[in-house]
Design a protein around this motif. Structure first.
Motif, short mmCIF file in Angstrom:
data_model
loop_
_atom_site.label_atom_id
_atom_site.label_comp_id
_atom_site.label_asym_id
_atom_site.label_seq_id
_atom_site.Cartn_x
_atom_site.Cartn_y
_atom_site.Cartn_z
N ILE A 1 -3.05 1.41 -4.64
CA ILE A 1 -3.35 2.84 -4.51
C ILE A 1 -4.85 3.01 -4.44
O ILE A 1 -5.59 2.43 -5.25
CB ILE A 1 -2.76 3.62 -5.70
N ILE B 1 0.33 -1.77 -10.92
CA ILE B 1 -0.52 -0.86 -10.14
C ILE B 1 -1.88 -1.50 -9.93
O ILE B 1 -2.47 -2.04 -10.87
CB ILE B 1 -0.67 0.50 -10.85
N LEU C 1 3.16 9.00 -2.55
CA LEU C 1 3.02 8.90 -4.00
C LEU C 1 3.41 10.21 -4.69
O LEU C 1 4.03 10.20 -5.76
CB LEU C 1 1.57 8.53 -4.34
N ASN D 1 0.84 -1.20 0.00
CA ASN D 1 0.00 0.00 0.00
C ASN D 1 0.87 1.25 0.00
O ASN D 1 1.81 1.37 0.79
CB ASN D 1 -0.91 0.01 1.23
N ASP E 1 -6.09 8.76 -3.99
CA ASP E 1 -4.72 9.09 -4.36
C ASP E 1 -4.62 9.65 -5.76
O ASP E 1 -3.58 10.16 -6.15
CB ASP E 1 -3.83 7.84 -4.27
N PRO F 1 -1.04 8.54 -0.37
CA PRO F 1 -0.92 9.68 -1.29
C PRO F 1 0.21 10.62 -0.91
O PRO F 1 0.84 11.21 -1.79
CB PRO F 1 -2.29 10.36 -1.18
#
Length: 518
Positions: free
Chosen positions: A388, A413, A361, A355, A392, A358
């Motif tokens: 994600i 992803i 990321l 995981n 996000d 955000p």
């Protein structure tokens, strides 16, 4: 003396108890009124949906019958084939009858006939443009109620089209009958009614209960009554339980904050330095052979005094304190430490689901962090899948560039907890992703006769069209697993397979699942 008697811990305990009581009363009350409001909204929505559904159905039926009206000028032998074909392809229609000079002369079910319509359905008034009646049954289905509908042809003397329609027009009848808060539904036409509370036709005056909602269709003489209890014991008990749980949680949190008297960020950094965080692995299996194809890596925090702290709590703390990046890097370090052992347990190409928050990321160091992590893993053995959530991807342009870069670097992803956000379908169209992780809320609803199953069917169809593999989270029963396998889900994850396990337990774990048990 009293002040000296109350030690610091007693003061903290007193404040925490008072805070818990206040939150319990406040949130318990709010929950009760919120439940009441949701019931009202639910009633409004359901009666509106019922009305729209049935009005749409009768509008479409009227359109079909308008195309049949010219047939009333022909002989039955010339039009019986077309009449039978129309009936076969009309939803819920039992039969079409052509009427001329007050007599039904042609039936889609039996062919030519010569019977006065008054003898067939005395309740219908053929002088009206549209009229309806409830029937206890029809000749072909004598014990199953139906709706008789008359549509007059203004160009033919005492002529038009008569049809009989199944009363079970909508799944809402079954749906509401199986919900605790709903007592049932009644469809009323003229002086007669059919109710989910009775297996036969009733006199409309015998419906003594006051309906919670009533709707009359705009173009046909049909009324729908929705019956429901005003108050339910479950709502009151749930409000009390919710208030109690929130009060205990608020009191415990207050005690924790007042006890440690530390910045949450310092607490997290201290936990990293002291090795209080650890990782667990939850297997992911394919649906065809039920063989392990990878794991989801999850972080846990065992506090020396508070015990196990829920992941949502410390992850939210880390995001709020701008510490999600060092926390994620610590997760990477823990995975790298376990990688040599994982390599002996997981097959080549196994997926490592991680995981990504955000805050990390979109951090400046994200790309370099991912390259460093990937380089530290055993070469050509694991396939890293970054999970994600929908929130996000709010920064669409930046997210697109990041996803393209990740794919070029060899990462995959997955969109996590799909369906919990507000724009999930839009995200599927805008972004290129490899996996769709179906939220456990959809999985839990399998087999519960809710409206979730059609939504899940649509999601799976869309994923197949977009060439995305699907992973079902929260699989807890063999029935759920069987349904998911039958509907083409690619991978399963949940307690039915295994709970998340520390590395030592994961090394010894052997799957104990067999398709025949489903």
């Amino acid at each position: 003396m009293f002040t000296r008697y109350l030690s610091s811990n007693r003061k903290i305990l007193t404040v925490s108890i008072l805070a818990g009581l206040f939150i319990a009363l406040l949130l318990g009350t709010l929950q009760f009124f919120w439940s009441y409001h949701k019931r009202e909204v639910k009633f409004d929505t359901l009666i509106a949906d019922l009305s729209v559904y049935m009005e749409t159905y009768f509008d479409e039926l009227k359109t079909s019958i308008d195309t049949l009206q010219p047939l009333t000028l022909n002989n039955c032998h010339d039009v019986s084939a077309e009449l039978t074909s129309r009936a076969a392809f009309s939803i819920n229609v039992r039969a079409f009858l052509l009427v001329r000079d007050n007599k039904a002369f042609c039936s889609s079910a039996t062919g030519p006939m010569n019977v006065p319509l008054e003898e067939l359905i005395p309740e219908l008034h053929i002088n009206k443009p549209i009229d309806m009646a409830l029937l206890p049954g029809t000749p072909m289905l004598p014990n199953k109620p139906a709706i008789a509908i008359w549509y007059r042809n203004p160009l033919v003397k005492n002529g038009g089209v008569f049809t009989s329609v199944n009363i079970n027009l909508t799944p809402y009848l079954l749906y509401t009958a199986r919900q605790d808060e709903f007592a049932g539904i009644a469809v009323i036409i003229g002086d007669q009614a059919l109710s989910t509370m009775s297996g036969s036709l009733l006199n409309a005056h015998d419906l003594h209960e006051i309906p919670a909602r009533t709707a009359t269709l705009k173009d046909v003489p049909l009324t729908i009554n929705l019956y429901a209890e005003q108050w339910t014991t479950d709502e009151l008990l749930f409000a009390l339980f919710f208030g109690l749980v929130c009060g205990i949680a608020a009191g415990s949190l207050s005690y924790y904050i007042l006890t440690i008297r530390l910045n949450p960020g310092k607490e997290i950094l201290t936990a990293i330095k002291r090795g209080q965080f650890y990782v667990v692995y939850q297997p992911v299996v394919d649906t065809k052979e039920l063989k392990m194809r990878g794991v989801e890596v999850l972080m846990r925090w065992k506090h020396p005094t508070m015990g196990e702290i829920p992941p949502d709590a410390f992850i939210n703390f880390a995001e709020a304190q701008k510490l999600i990046v060092p926390l994620t890097l610590h997760l990477f370090d823990l995975i790298i430490q376990d990688a040599p052992v994982l390599q002996t347990v997981l097959p080549p190409g196994a997926k490592l689901g991680i995981n990504i928050a955000p805050g990390h990321l979109h951090a400046d160091s994200f790309k370099e962090d991912m390259r460093t992590f990937n380089a530290a893993l055993p070469p050509d053995h694991f396939q890293t899948v970054l999970e994600i959530t929908e929130r996000d991807m709010i920064q669409q342009r930046e997210a697109n560039q990041l996803f393209e870069w990740l794919h070029n670097e060899g990462f995959e992803i997955a969109i996590d907890d799909f369906g919990t956000g507000h724009s999930a379908l839009i995200y599927l169209e805008r972004f290129t992703m490899d996996y769709l992780k179906i939220d456990r809320g959809f999985v839990n609803a399998i087999g519960t006769e809710t409206v979730t199953s059609p939504v899940l069917d649509a999601v799976l169809t869309l994923a197949r069209r977009l060439n995305m593999s699907t992973v079902a989270e929260g699989v807890e029963t063999p029935e759920q697993a069987a349904w998911l396998r039958e509907h083409g889900v690619n991978f399963l994850q949940g307690y039915w397979i295994s709970r998340p396990m520390p590395l030592a337990q994961f090394r010894k774990w052997q799957p104990d699942m067999h398709p025949e048990r489903e």
